[in-house]
Design a protein around this motif. Structure first.
Motif, mmCIF file in Angstrom:
data_model
loop_
_atom_site.group_PDB
_atom_site.id
_atom_site.type_symbol
_atom_site.label_atom_id
_atom_site.label_comp_id
_atom_site.label_asym_id
_atom_site.label_seq_id
_atom_site.Cartn_x
_atom_site.Cartn_y
_atom_site.Cartn_z
ATOM 1 N N GLU A 224 1.144 -1.242 -0.032
ATOM 2 C CA GLU A 224 -0.070 -0.717 -0.409
ATOM 3 C C GLU A 224 0.887 1.533 -0.159
ATOM 4 O OE1 GLU A 224 -2.884 2.629 2.772
ATOM 5 O OE2 GLU A 224 -2.275 0.698 3.371
ATOM 6 N N VAL A 225 0.657 2.007 -0.730
ATOM 7 C CA VAL A 225 1.244 3.468 -1.051
ATOM 8 C C VAL A 225 0.827 4.158 -0.327
ATOM 9 C CG1 VAL A 225 2.535 5.273 -2.579
ATOM 10 C CG2 VAL A 225 2.371 2.968 -3.710
ATOM 11 N N VAL A 226 0.913 5.192 1.262
ATOM 12 C CA VAL A 226 0.897 5.276 1.835
ATOM 13 C C VAL A 226 0.857 7.354 1.901
ATOM 14 C CG1 VAL A 226 0.928 6.255 4.182
ATOM 15 C CG2 VAL A 226 0.724 3.827 3.990
ATOM 16 N N TRP A 227 2.006 7.397 1.573
ATOM 17 C CA TRP A 227 2.373 8.577 1.035
ATOM 18 C C TRP A 227 3.356 9.194 -0.499
ATOM 19 C CZ3 TRP A 227 7.379 9.510 1.836
ATOM 20 C CH2 TRP A 227 7.762 9.120 2.555
ATOM 21 N N GLU A 228 3.184 10.499 -0.809
ATOM 22 C CA GLU A 228 4.795 10.659 -2.230
ATOM 23 C C GLU A 228 5.269 11.878 -1.225
ATOM 24 O OE1 GLU A 228 3.087 10.619 -6.099
ATOM 25 O OE2 GLU A 228 1.993 8.915 -5.815
ATOM 26 N N ALA A 229 6.390 12.062 -1.012
ATOM 27 C CA ALA A 229 7.075 13.514 -1.158
ATOM 28 C C ALA A 229 8.078 14.121 -2.866
ATOM 29 C CB ALA A 229 7.754 12.718 -0.367
ATOM 30 N N SER A 230 7.856 15.076 -2.750
ATOM 31 C CA SER A 230 8.677 14.825 -4.563
ATOM 32 C C SER A 230 10.203 15.746 -3.214
ATOM 33 C CB SER A 230 7.911 16.768 -4.723
ATOM 34 O OG SER A 230 7.808 18.065 -3.423
ATOM 35 N N ASP A 231 10.329 15.555 -2.666
ATOM 36 C CA ASP A 231 11.862 16.086 -1.755
ATOM 37 C C ASP A 231 12.230 14.755 -0.507
ATOM 38 O OD1 ASP A 231 11.101 17.975 0.264
ATOM 39 O OD2 ASP A 231 11.339 19.467 -1.174
ATOM 40 N N GLY A 232 13.147 15.698 0.248
ATOM 41 C CA GLY A 232 14.019 15.684 0.955
ATOM 42 C C GLY A 232 12.941 15.055 2.746
ATOM 43 N N ALA A 233 12.957 16.970 2.328
ATOM 44 C CA ALA A 233 12.008 18.039 3.542
ATOM 45 C C ALA A 233 10.683 17.411 3.233
ATOM 46 C CB ALA A 233 12.365 19.289 3.370
ATOM 47 N N GLU A 234 10.119 17.167 2.528
ATOM 48 C CA GLU A 234 8.181 16.797 2.821
ATOM 49 C C GLU A 234 8.668 14.961 2.603
ATOM 50 O OE1 GLU A 234 4.984 16.651 -0.381
ATOM 51 O OE2 GLU A 234 6.659 17.090 -1.039
ATOM 52 N N ALA A 235 9.645 14.136 2.903
ATOM 53 C CA ALA A 235 9.739 13.082 3.310
ATOM 54 C C ALA A 235 9.539 12.713 5.053
ATOM 55 C CB ALA A 235 10.820 12.253 2.314
ATOM 56 N N ILE A 236 10.755 13.859 4.595
ATOM 57 C CA ILE A 236 11.112 13.685 6.505
ATOM 58 C C ILE A 236 9.673 13.905 7.075
ATOM 59 C CG2 ILE A 236 12.369 14.739 8.828
ATOM 60 C CD1 ILE A 236 14.430 14.794 6.483
ATOM 61 N N HIS A 237 9.067 14.956 6.389
ATOM 62 C CA HIS A 237 7.573 15.340 7.600
ATOM 63 C C HIS A 237 6.596 14.576 7.280
ATOM 64 C CE1 HIS A 237 4.327 17.725 8.741
ATOM 65 N NE2 HIS A 237 3.382 17.537 8.043
ATOM 66 N N SER A 238 6.373 13.572 5.780
ATOM 67 C CA SER A 238 5.776 12.639 5.884
ATOM 68 C C SER A 238 5.685 11.131 6.257
ATOM 69 C CB SER A 238 5.206 12.138 4.662
ATOM 70 O OG SER A 238 5.040 13.113 3.757
ATOM 71 N N ALA A 239 6.833 11.124 7.089
ATOM 72 C CA ALA A 239 7.454 10.021 7.771
ATOM 73 C C ALA A 239 7.050 10.098 8.921
ATOM 74 C CB ALA A 239 8.961 9.328 7.108
ATOM 75 N N GLY A 240 7.238 11.326 9.579
ATOM 76 C CA GLY A 240 7.289 11.362 11.215
ATOM 77 C C GLY A 240 5.330 11.657 11.285
ATOM 78 N N GLU A 241 4.440 11.988 10.572
ATOM 79 C CA GLU A 241 3.175 12.371 10.032
ATOM 80 C C GLU A 241 2.569 10.947 9.492
ATOM 81 O OE1 GLU A 241 1.507 15.042 11.172
ATOM 82 O OE2 GLU A 241 2.977 15.783 12.172
ATOM 83 N N ARG A 242 2.935 10.123 9.693
ATOM 84 C CA ARG A 242 2.552 8.492 9.023
ATOM 85 C C ARG A 242 3.187 7.393 8.530
ATOM 86 N NH1 ARG A 242 -0.830 10.527 3.757
ATOM 87 N NH2 ARG A 242 0.579 11.903 3.762
ATOM 88 N N PRO A 243 3.918 7.387 9.310
ATOM 89 C CA PRO A 243 4.766 6.421 9.827
ATOM 90 C C PRO A 243 4.476 4.881 8.330
ATOM 91 C CG PRO A 243 4.457 7.053 12.087
ATOM 92 C CD PRO A 243 3.432 7.380 11.261
ATOM 93 N N VAL A 244 5.027 4.817 8.197
ATOM 94 C CA VAL A 244 5.748 3.616 7.130
ATOM 95 C C VAL A 244 6.346 2.250 7.475
ATOM 96 C CG1 VAL A 244 4.688 4.927 5.048
ATOM 97 C CG2 VAL A 244 7.004 4.369 5.531
ATOM 98 N N ASP A 245 6.102 1.429 6.553
ATOM 99 C CA ASP A 245 6.792 0.129 6.910
ATOM 100 C C ASP A 245 8.870 0.294 6.119
ATOM 101 O OD1 ASP A 245 5.598 -1.135 8.561
ATOM 102 O OD2 ASP A 245 4.160 -1.289 6.635
ATOM 103 N N LEU A 246 8.173 1.679 4.906
ATOM 104 C CA LEU A 246 9.539 0.634 3.973
ATOM 105 C C LEU A 246 9.422 2.187 2.681
ATOM 106 C CD1 LEU A 246 11.411 -1.743 2.141
ATOM 107 C CD2 LEU A 246 10.179 0.188 0.923
ATOM 108 N N ILE A 247 10.631 2.580 3.110
ATOM 109 C CA ILE A 247 11.091 4.100 1.993
ATOM 110 C C ILE A 247 11.511 3.905 0.687
ATOM 111 C CG2 ILE A 247 10.970 7.064 1.441
ATOM 112 C CD1 ILE A 247 10.630 6.690 4.951
ATOM 113 N N LEU A 248 10.537 4.408 -0.875
ATOM 114 C CA LEU A 248 11.940 4.153 -1.601
ATOM 115 C C LEU A 248 12.771 5.821 -1.629
ATOM 116 C CD1 LEU A 248 9.457 2.027 -4.478
ATOM 117 C CD2 LEU A 248 11.361 1.288 -2.806
ATOM 118 N N MET A 249 14.094 6.346 -1.882
ATOM 119 C CA MET A 249 13.936 7.624 -1.432
ATOM 120 C C MET A 249 14.800 7.402 -2.500
ATOM 121 S SD MET A 249 14.612 9.901 0.738
ATOM 122 C CE MET A 249 13.874 8.966 1.996
ATOM 123 N N ASP A 250 14.954 8.372 -3.145
ATOM 124 C CA ASP A 250 15.886 9.225 -4.398
ATOM 125 C C ASP A 250 17.011 9.374 -3.893
ATOM 126 O OD1 ASP A 250 16.642 9.828 -7.448
ATOM 127 O OD2 ASP A 250 14.834 11.675 -7.291
#
Length: 223
Positions: free
Chosen positions: A30-56
């Motif tokens: 299940e894809v929980v969230w998308e982020a367009s940069d690292g800052a957004e990814a950090i925020h999203s990971a804190g707000e909606r924890p996931v099992d795994l992040i595919l990180m560019d």
């Protein structure tokens, strides 16, 4: 069994859309969230924890290395979910991707990876193992190729003689199956040795073991 919750961080909308289409086709992902940069990814990971992040790795502003470092260094969420990061890049190996692995990334895949390999990698990392694209692992071993291994070093004092032998073979780039053939033992025996080695050295996976060997002077960089 609950679905593997995934976060997707990449600055290219078309790439994210393609990856999401592949992941959404699977019942157990299940894809929980998308982020367009690292800052957004950090925020999203804190707000909606996931099992795994595919990180560019290459993103504007806060890049994938810093995002990986900050996400993995942050306190675990209230639900105790352990987030793992799989790094994505167009390059086979460069300083940024190596730093991401040092920061704790559990996988490193090329963006042109086959969809089936991507899906298998997500499931493998979620199960607790590490995944490195074959061509990348070769480059990693070549970059820190073993010339001498000082087996009597204090860094390996906790290991038995057999475990030190297995340690050297892992650092040399051999798979469990290749080690089993080399030492005429079963795959299960090798797996048991590897598990004990990682436990004694307090390492997560084989990738961290290679890095550990380099950082402790157990391997010498290629000239």
């Amino acid at each position: 069994m609950s679905a593997i919750r995934v976060g997707l961080a990449d600055d290219q909308p078309l790439f994210r859309a393609g990856i999401r289409m592949i992941l959404d086709s699977q019942d157990d992902i299940e894809v929980v969230w998308e982020a367009s940069d690292g800052a957004e990814a950090i925020h999203s990971a804190g707000e909606r924890p996931v099992d795994l992040i595919l990180m560019d790795v290459e993103m504007p502003g806060v890049d994938g290395v810093e995002a990986t470092t900050r996400i993995l260094a942050s306190a675990p969420p209230a639900d105790g979910r352990q987030t793992r990061v799989v790094v994505l890049t167009t390059f086979e190996l460069n300083d940024k991707t190596f730093k991401a692995i040092q920061a704790g990334a559990s996988g490193f895949l090329l963006k042109n990876a086959d969809p089936e390999f991507l899906l298998a990698s997500i499931r493998t990392v979620h199960s607790g193992s590490a995944v490195i694209a074959p061509s990348v692992m070769t480059g990693l071993v070549e970059r820190f190729a073993r010339k001498t291994t000082r087996i009597d070093t204090d860094a390996l004092a906790e290991l038995t003689t057999r475990e030190r032998d297995i340690f050297s073979l892992i650092v040399g780039g051999l798979s469990n199956n290749e080690i089993a053939l080399e030492r005429h033992v079963s795959d299960a025996t090798v797996k048991s040795h590897v598990s004990r080695i990682l436990g004694k050295l307090e390492l997560r996976d084989r990738v961290q073991l290679v890095i550990y060997a380099y950082e402790n002077g157990l391997v010498t960089p290629e000239e």
